[in-house]
Design an enzyme around this catalytic site. Structure first.
Site, PDB file in Angstrom:
ATOM      1  N   GLU A 233       5.256   6.383  -3.999  1.00  0.00           N
ATOM      2  CA  GLU A 233       4.088   5.512  -3.831  1.00  0.00           C
ATOM      3  C   GLU A 233       3.943   4.770  -5.153  1.00  0.00           C
ATOM      4  O   GLU A 233       3.496   5.333  -6.143  1.00  0.00           O
ATOM      5  CB  GLU A 233       2.844   6.335  -3.493  1.00  0.00           C
ATOM      6  CG  GLU A 233       1.745   5.493  -2.849  1.00  0.00           C
ATOM      7  CD  GLU A 233       0.701   5.034  -3.836  1.00  0.00           C
ATOM      8  OE1 GLU A 233       0.990   4.052  -4.560  1.00  0.00           O
ATOM      9  OE2 GLU A 233      -0.376   5.632  -3.884  1.00  0.00           O
ATOM     10  N   CYS A 267      -4.242   1.772  -7.033  1.00  0.00           N
ATOM     11  CA  CYS A 267      -3.054   1.173  -6.406  1.00  0.00           C
ATOM     12  C   CYS A 267      -3.443   0.298  -5.217  1.00  0.00           C
ATOM     13  O   CYS A 267      -2.881  -0.785  -5.022  1.00  0.00           O
ATOM     14  CB  CYS A 267      -2.087   2.259  -5.957  1.00  0.00           C
ATOM     15  SG  CYS A 267      -1.377   3.216  -7.318  1.00  0.00           S
TER      16      CYS A 267
END
Length: 468
Positions: A233, A267
């Site tokens: 990720e 993020c």
């Protein structure tokens, strides 16, 4: 990967610059001792059934709520998150833990097949998993992947960011108190050389990374050389698309939260705000006014919304990206400057007139900087949303539910959130495509990522099927 020169990791308060604590790195010579402890914990934990694991998760959720104030204060001290948001981070981790405690046994139950009762699929422990985790959510991020890995019967080896080792150590102590075997959750405070040795060690079954594209690519390549599973990720530059029929008041409020929560260090933050030209002026006026009202200050104060950036080198990089974007032709509507004085503070910033050729469009800015991008029509909005190396998530604002469903399928991202900001939730998977990585965390997908998905077929002497 470059070996770090320091023999310790330093936790430094980003609001004051003061050193909180130093933590020695595990040496190459001591790594075997650590991994023997991890392996012993795994062997014990992997023999438990899912119901027993869920009981431990339930106890852990209770312990986190018991120690919520201490954990929140530690998050704020180590990485500068405003205290109200630190408390919310701890509560979210505990809430998700409770959800898996209630649903984990069902997720791990054998799955029937179309063959009939003589064939099923089981989800078995895979082994110890190395998790290289970032600093921006030092409790939630560790738990987001860790809950599902441990629920699957695996051990979890946490390599924390050097500035938040204290949070990892606190979590490890709580897991032991909750009943997890010693070693089944272990903090590995190590330099890059030792991390590489850990990946190569046969006792490590898989690797998961949350971080930069460069770090993810380097670690995944090392895992690939020794044929080990990995999940990545790697951040994103999420589009926040506002169409002409959107509820602008709700969209503006959501854009503030989606971009500036955690001082923009998320993020899945709304980094590229793409506005249909018909509503761009109205949205911009309301958005900029709210940005200028955000309270920047001491993260221990209850009314602070924007705290310091976690590290000064990151703050300097943010400023460089902003200045470069302005030199490329963007307009500065708010902020854009370092804040003088102690601490790593940066003004909440709004850049307008951002185009695909500019730095703020092409790169991820990991801080309190919003980029406003004009779209001539729906097709232009979709094209600009997809014109990115990243593909983590997107937020889409429109009153037309049918249109939203159609547009969602055209967005090249791992998750689309309609009339809401991007969030992580145990009931849905999170993960990305393109340079945002691969694999999924959360939901049953996250649990199954790190299990041995074993097919069991009692064929009873039949000759059905074709051998490969």
């Amino acid at each position: 990967m470059t070996v770090q020169a320091s023999a310790t990791a330093t936790s430094r308060n980003p609001a004051t610059g003061e050193v909180i604590e130093t933590h020695p790195f595990v040496s190459a010579e001591d790594l075997d001792t650590v991994l023997r402890r991890v392996q012993a914990g795994f062997e014990q934990w992997s023999q438990t059934n899912p119901e027993t694991r869920c009981e431990v998760l339930a106890r852990m959720a209770g312990l986190m709520r018991r120690d919520a104030e201490q954990l929140a204060a530690l998050i704020t001290a180590e990485m500068g998150k405003p205290i109200t948001q630190s408390r919310a981070e701890v509560e979210k981790a505990a809430r998700v833990m409770s959800w898996y405690a209630e649903n984990g046994a069902e997720i791990l139950a054998d799955t029937p097949t179309q063959i009939g009762p003589e064939a099923h699929v089981s989800y078995l422990p895979l082994g110890p998993v190395l998790a290289v985790e970032p600093w921006n959510f030092p409790v939630w991020q560790v738990m987001r992947g860790g809950i599902t890995i441990l629920l699957g019967g695996n051990a979890y080896v946490l390599k924390p960011a050097p500035n938040v080792v204290g949070c990892g150590v606190a979590i490890e102590a709580l897991w032991v108190e909750a009943g997890l075997p010693e070693g089944a959750f272990s903090v590995l405070n190590a330099d890059n050389e030792v991390v590489s040795a850990t990946i190569a060690d046969p006792r490590i079954a898989a690797v998961t990374v949350t971080g930069s594209v460069g770090a993810g690519a380097a670690i995944a390549s090392q895992a690939g050389r020794v044929v080990k599973r990995s999940v990545l990720e790697l951040g994103g530059s999420d589009a926040f698309i506002v169409l002409a029929d959107a509820d602008l008041e709700e969209a503006v409020d959501a854009a503030i939260q989606g971009r500036f929560q955690n001082s923009g260090q998320i993020c899945i933050a709304a980094k590229r705000i793409i506005l249909h030209h018909e509503i761009a002026e109205e949205f911009t006026e309301a958005f900029v006014a709210k940005v200028k009202d955000l309270t920047v200050g001491d993260p221990t104060e209850e009314d602070t919304y924007i705290g310091p950036i976690a590290r000064d080198d990151i703050r300097q990089e943010i400023h460089t990206q902003v200045q470069r974007t302005l030199s490329e032709g963007a307009q500065l509507l708010a902020g854009g400057e370092l804040i003088d004085g102690p601490g790593n503070y940066y003004q909440p910033t709004v850049l307008a007139g951002v185009t695909p050729s500019m730095t703020a469009f092409r790169e991820e800015i990991f801080g309190p900087v919003a980029s406003l991008i004009l779209a001539e029509d729906l097709e232009d909005a979709i094209a600009k949303a997809n014109d990115s190396q990243f593909g983590l998530s997107a937020s889409l604002w429109t009153a037309d539910a049918e249109l939203a469903s159609t547009v969602a399928r055209r967005l090249q991202v791992g998750g689309v959130f309609i009339n809401g900001i991007a969030v992580s939730d145990p009931r849905i998977p999170i993960g990305g495509v393109k340079n945002s990585g691969y694999g999924r965390e959360l939901s049953h997908f996250g649990v199954h990522e790190f299990t041995n998905i074993q097919a069991v077929w009692n064929r009873g002497g039949t000759d059905e099927g074709v051998a490969d």
